[in-house]
Design a protein around this motif. Structure first.
Motif, PDB file in Angstrom:
ATOM      1  N   ASP A 200       0.850  -1.188   0.000  1.00  0.00           N
ATOM      2  CA  ASP A 200       0.000   0.000   0.000  1.00  0.00           C
ATOM      3  C   ASP A 200       0.888   1.242   0.000  1.00  0.00           C
ATOM      4  OD1 ASP A 200      -1.943   1.919   0.317  1.00  0.00           O
ATOM      5  OD2 ASP A 200      -2.220   1.529   2.450  1.00  0.00           O
ATOM      6  N   PRO A 201       0.893   2.034  -1.075  1.00  0.00           N
ATOM      7  CA  PRO A 201       1.806   3.180  -1.148  1.00  0.00           C
ATOM      8  C   PRO A 201       1.661   4.155   0.012  1.00  0.00           C
ATOM      9  CG  PRO A 201       0.881   2.725  -3.312  1.00  0.00           C
ATOM     10  CD  PRO A 201       0.152   1.852  -2.324  1.00  0.00           C
ATOM     11  N   ALA A 202       0.441   4.437   0.430  1.00  0.00           N
ATOM     12  CA  ALA A 202       0.239   5.396   1.513  1.00  0.00           C
ATOM     13  C   ALA A 202       0.867   4.889   2.810  1.00  0.00           C
ATOM     14  CB  ALA A 202      -1.258   5.661   1.710  1.00  0.00           C
ATOM     15  N   ALA A 203       0.659   3.604   3.112  1.00  0.00           N
ATOM     16  CA  ALA A 203       1.217   3.039   4.343  1.00  0.00           C
ATOM     17  C   ALA A 203       2.739   2.988   4.267  1.00  0.00           C
ATOM     18  CB  ALA A 203       0.648   1.637   4.577  1.00  0.00           C
ATOM     19  N   LEU A 204       3.273   2.660   3.098  1.00  0.00           N
ATOM     20  CA  LEU A 204       4.724   2.590   2.946  1.00  0.00           C
ATOM     21  C   LEU A 204       5.366   3.964   3.139  1.00  0.00           C
ATOM     22  CD1 LEU A 204       4.960   0.218  -0.162  1.00  0.00           C
ATOM     23  CD2 LEU A 204       5.454  -0.373   2.218  1.00  0.00           C
ATOM     24  N   LYS A 205       4.755   5.001   2.561  1.00  0.00           N
ATOM     25  CA  LYS A 205       5.318   6.345   2.685  1.00  0.00           C
ATOM     26  C   LYS A 205       5.178   6.875   4.113  1.00  0.00           C
ATOM     27  CE  LYS A 205       3.213   8.077  -1.034  1.00  0.00           C
ATOM     28  NZ  LYS A 205       2.874   9.034  -2.111  1.00  0.00           N
ATOM     29  N   ARG A 206       4.098   6.518   4.792  1.00  0.00           N
ATOM     30  CA  ARG A 206       3.963   6.932   6.205  1.00  0.00           C
ATOM     31  C   ARG A 206       5.053   6.294   7.047  1.00  0.00           C
ATOM     32  NH1 ARG A 206      -1.674   6.202   5.409  1.00  0.00           N
ATOM     33  NH2 ARG A 206      -1.540   4.132   6.362  1.00  0.00           N
ATOM     34  N   SER A 207       5.355   5.031   6.768  1.00  0.00           N
ATOM     35  CA  SER A 207       6.391   4.342   7.541  1.00  0.00           C
ATOM     36  C   SER A 207       7.769   4.948   7.275  1.00  0.00           C
ATOM     37  CB  SER A 207       6.389   2.853   7.187  1.00  0.00           C
ATOM     38  OG  SER A 207       7.295   2.138   7.996  1.00  0.00           O
ATOM     39  N   LEU A 208       8.033   5.331   6.037  1.00  0.00           N
ATOM     40  CA  LEU A 208       9.302   5.987   5.717  1.00  0.00           C
ATOM     41  C   LEU A 208       9.434   7.306   6.470  1.00  0.00           C
ATOM     42  CD1 LEU A 208       9.408   5.424   1.842  1.00  0.00           C
ATOM     43  CD2 LEU A 208      10.961   4.388   3.514  1.00  0.00           C
ATOM     44  N   ALA A 209       8.350   8.074   6.508  1.00  0.00           N
ATOM     45  CA  ALA A 209       8.385   9.373   7.171  1.00  0.00           C
ATOM     46  C   ALA A 209       8.513   9.240   8.682  1.00  0.00           C
ATOM     47  CB  ALA A 209       7.127  10.168   6.819  1.00  0.00           C
ATOM     48  N   ALA A 210       8.014   8.135   9.249  1.00  0.00           N
ATOM     49  CA  ALA A 210       8.018   7.965  10.707  1.00  0.00           C
ATOM     50  C   ALA A 210       9.311   7.368  11.235  1.00  0.00           C
ATOM     51  CB  ALA A 210       6.843   7.072  11.124  1.00  0.00           C
ATOM     52  N   SER A 211      10.193   6.887  10.353  1.00  0.00           N
ATOM     53  CA  SER A 211      11.427   6.236  10.793  1.00  0.00           C
ATOM     54  C   SER A 211      12.395   7.258  11.396  1.00  0.00           C
ATOM     55  CB  SER A 211      12.094   5.532   9.610  1.00  0.00           C
ATOM     56  OG  SER A 211      13.420   5.156   9.925  1.00  0.00           O
ATOM     57  N   PRO A 212      12.805   7.103  12.669  1.00  0.00           N
ATOM     58  CA  PRO A 212      13.780   8.034  13.264  1.00  0.00           C
ATOM     59  C   PRO A 212      15.104   8.054  12.498  1.00  0.00           C
ATOM     60  CG  PRO A 212      12.709   6.725  14.977  1.00  0.00           C
ATOM     61  CD  PRO A 212      12.310   6.130  13.667  1.00  0.00           C
ATOM     62  N   SER A 213      15.542   6.906  12.013  1.00  0.00           N
ATOM     63  CA  SER A 213      16.807   6.854  11.272  1.00  0.00           C
ATOM     64  C   SER A 213      16.714   7.653   9.976  1.00  0.00           C
ATOM     65  CB  SER A 213      17.182   5.400  10.961  1.00  0.00           C
ATOM     66  OG  SER A 213      17.411   4.672  12.137  1.00  0.00           O
ATOM     67  N   LEU A 214      15.572   7.565   9.302  1.00  0.00           N
ATOM     68  CA  LEU A 214      15.415   8.303   8.051  1.00  0.00           C
ATOM     69  C   LEU A 214      15.141   9.783   8.302  1.00  0.00           C
ATOM     70  CD1 LEU A 214      13.482   5.709   5.876  1.00  0.00           C
ATOM     71  CD2 LEU A 214      15.908   6.271   5.876  1.00  0.00           C
ATOM     72  N   GLN A 215      14.567  10.108   9.450  1.00  0.00           N
ATOM     73  CA  GLN A 215      14.443  11.520   9.813  1.00  0.00           C
ATOM     74  C   GLN A 215      15.822  12.136  10.001  1.00  0.00           C
ATOM     75  OE1 GLN A 215      11.931  11.534  13.294  1.00  0.00           O
ATOM     76  NE2 GLN A 215      10.092  10.943  12.153  1.00  0.00           N
ATOM     77  N   ASN A 216      16.731  11.377  10.591  1.00  0.00           N
ATOM     78  CA  ASN A 216      18.116  11.846  10.723  1.00  0.00           C
ATOM     79  C   ASN A 216      18.771  11.968   9.344  1.00  0.00           C
ATOM     80  OD1 ASN A 216      20.627  12.305  12.458  1.00  0.00           O
ATOM     81  ND2 ASN A 216      21.273  10.550  11.244  1.00  0.00           N
ATOM     82  N   TYR A 217      18.496  11.007   8.464  1.00  0.00           N
ATOM     83  CA  TYR A 217      19.045  11.069   7.107  1.00  0.00           C
ATOM     84  C   TYR A 217      18.559  12.326   6.378  1.00  0.00           C
ATOM     85  CZ  TYR A 217      19.977   9.746   2.260  1.00  0.00           C
ATOM     86  OH  TYR A 217      20.406   9.734   0.954  1.00  0.00           O
ATOM     87  N   GLN A 218      17.291  12.686   6.599  1.00  0.00           N
ATOM     88  CA  GLN A 218      16.739  13.870   5.936  1.00  0.00           C
ATOM     89  C   GLN A 218      17.474  15.144   6.348  1.00  0.00           C
ATOM     90  OE1 GLN A 218      14.560  13.986   3.529  1.00  0.00           O
ATOM     91  NE2 GLN A 218      14.140  11.793   3.538  1.00  0.00           N
ATOM     92  N   MET A 219      18.015  15.160   7.555  1.00  0.00           N
ATOM     93  CA  MET A 219      18.800  16.316   7.978  1.00  0.00           C
ATOM     94  C   MET A 219      20.026  16.493   7.088  1.00  0.00           C
ATOM     95  SD  MET A 219      18.580  15.736  12.122  1.00  0.00           S
ATOM     96  CE  MET A 219      19.768  17.037  12.438  1.00  0.00           C
ATOM     97  N   TYR A 220      20.665  15.378   6.718  1.00  0.00           N
ATOM     98  CA  TYR A 220      21.825  15.441   5.840  1.00  0.00           C
ATOM     99  C   TYR A 220      21.407  15.760   4.403  1.00  0.00           C
ATOM    100  CZ  TYR A 220      24.741  13.670   9.596  1.00  0.00           C
ATOM    101  OH  TYR A 220      25.428  13.554  10.775  1.00  0.00           O
ATOM    102  N   VAL A 221      20.211  15.322   4.017  1.00  0.00           N
ATOM    103  CA  VAL A 221      19.696  15.685   2.701  1.00  0.00           C
ATOM    104  C   VAL A 221      19.564  17.205   2.595  1.00  0.00           C
ATOM    105  CG1 VAL A 221      17.694  15.538   1.167  1.00  0.00           C
ATOM    106  CG2 VAL A 221      18.492  13.492   2.372  1.00  0.00           C
ATOM    107  N   ASN A 222      18.982  17.808   3.634  1.00  0.00           N
ATOM    108  CA  ASN A 222      18.775  19.253   3.621  1.00  0.00           C
ATOM    109  C   ASN A 222      20.082  20.026   3.788  1.00  0.00           C
ATOM    110  OD1 ASN A 222      15.977  18.868   3.403  1.00  0.00           O
ATOM    111  ND2 ASN A 222      15.736  18.746   5.625  1.00  0.00           N
ATOM    112  N   ALA A 223      20.999  19.477   4.605  1.00  0.00           N
ATOM    113  CA  ALA A 223      22.218  20.208   4.925  1.00  0.00           C
ATOM    114  C   ALA A 223      23.268  20.106   3.817  1.00  0.00           C
ATOM    115  CB  ALA A 223      22.801  19.703   6.240  1.00  0.00           C
ATOM    116  N   TYR A 224      23.418  18.911   3.208  1.00  0.00           N
ATOM    117  CA  TYR A 224      24.548  18.694   2.303  1.00  0.00           C
ATOM    118  C   TYR A 224      24.157  18.179   0.922  1.00  0.00           C
ATOM    119  CZ  TYR A 224      26.858  18.914   6.844  1.00  0.00           C
ATOM    120  OH  TYR A 224      27.275  19.311   8.096  1.00  0.00           O
TER     121      TYR A 224
END
Length: 258
Positions: A200-224
């Motif tokens: 289910d695409p909606a459930a998969l994308k919600r899980s990606l957004a809720a992952s603490p590890s990927l939230q940390n990764y997003q910081m590096y996406v924005n920063a570098y």
């Protein structure tokens, strides 16, 4: 006379250790030259030619593993066809077997899907937002934990099957990186890395957004400027895993009889 003999003998005795030391130095130098020659085998050991040969060997073995996987998949299909023709099983048993095959990842899987693409930042990347330190080399590359975080989040989001690059994941798959190179089931990949999940695409994308590890990764996406892209697919087919499924370092658990 005796004084003259003693005086002439003294320097000769003192010179002998010097001659021995000189001979030892030349012998050690010769040993170093011989060792260097044997190590280099006639090549220039100050170049990275040996590393290039190792890289070529890795890619050659990776291609060989790919061909072996194709061959293994063809043989497995023939064996499965013969087994289904001659096993004499009931419809219920066939249905159970089909369900197990689907869960094992060895069958094709079609459905709605989400794909995530990760990529290294540009090598000359600098901080893109204020009050962020300039990046270190490790800040600009995809790490093993980043790929693992994506895979884990997709499983947690209810993925029915996952493919990393062009390989289907099964229960024994291990996502490993050496430097910024992915090694998966005997084959080698370089970034960008693509992870695709059917579910289910909606459930998969919600899980990606809720992952603490990927939230940390997003910081590096924005920063570098690390690469991050999520795509949704209305219909996509993940090929079944075609490699070997034999266990080399584990054995099935045998339940004790009561």
């Amino acid at each position: 006379m005796s004084n003259s003999d003693d005086s002439s003998a003294g320097p000769r005795r003192r010179a002998r250790p010097v001659r021995l030391l000189t001979a030892a130095v030349f012998a050690l130098a010769g040993l170093i030259f011989v060792t260097s020659f044997n190590t280099s085998k006639g090549t220039n050991i100050r170049t990275d030619a040996s590393l290039l040969k190792l890289s070529d060997l890795i890619h050659e073995r990776s291609q060989s593993n790919l061909e072996l996987e194709k061959s293994t998949g063809t043989v497995r299909d023939r064996v499965d066809a013969l087994a289904e023709r001659d096993n004499g099983s009931s419809k219920a048993e066939d249905a159970k077997l089909a369900a197990l095959r689907a869960a094992s990842g060895t069958e094709d899987l079609t459905g709605k899907a989400v794909s995530v693409t990760l990529n290294d930042a540009p090598p000359n990347a600098t901080a893109r937002i204020p009050n962020v330190p300039e990046p270190q080399p490790n800040d600009l590359v995809i790490h093993q934990q980043d790929l693992q975080a994506v895979v884990n989040a997709l499983w947690q989001g209810g993925a029915q099957g996952i493919q990393v690059m062009d390989q289907r994941l099964i229960s024994t798959s291990a996502v490993r990186c050496v430097g910024n190179t992915l090694i998966l089931q005997g084959r080698v990949y370089s970034p960008p890395y693509k992870v695709t999940a059917v579910g289910d695409p909606a459930a998969l994308k919600r899980s990606l957004a809720a992952s603490p590890s990927l939230q940390n990764y997003q910081m590096y996406v924005n920063a570098y400027g690390l690469g991050w892209k999520v795509d949704e697919h209305k219909a996509l087919t993940l090929p079944g895993y075609s490699g070997t499924v034999d266990l080399h370092y584990a054995k099935p658990l045998e339940s004790a009889t009561p």
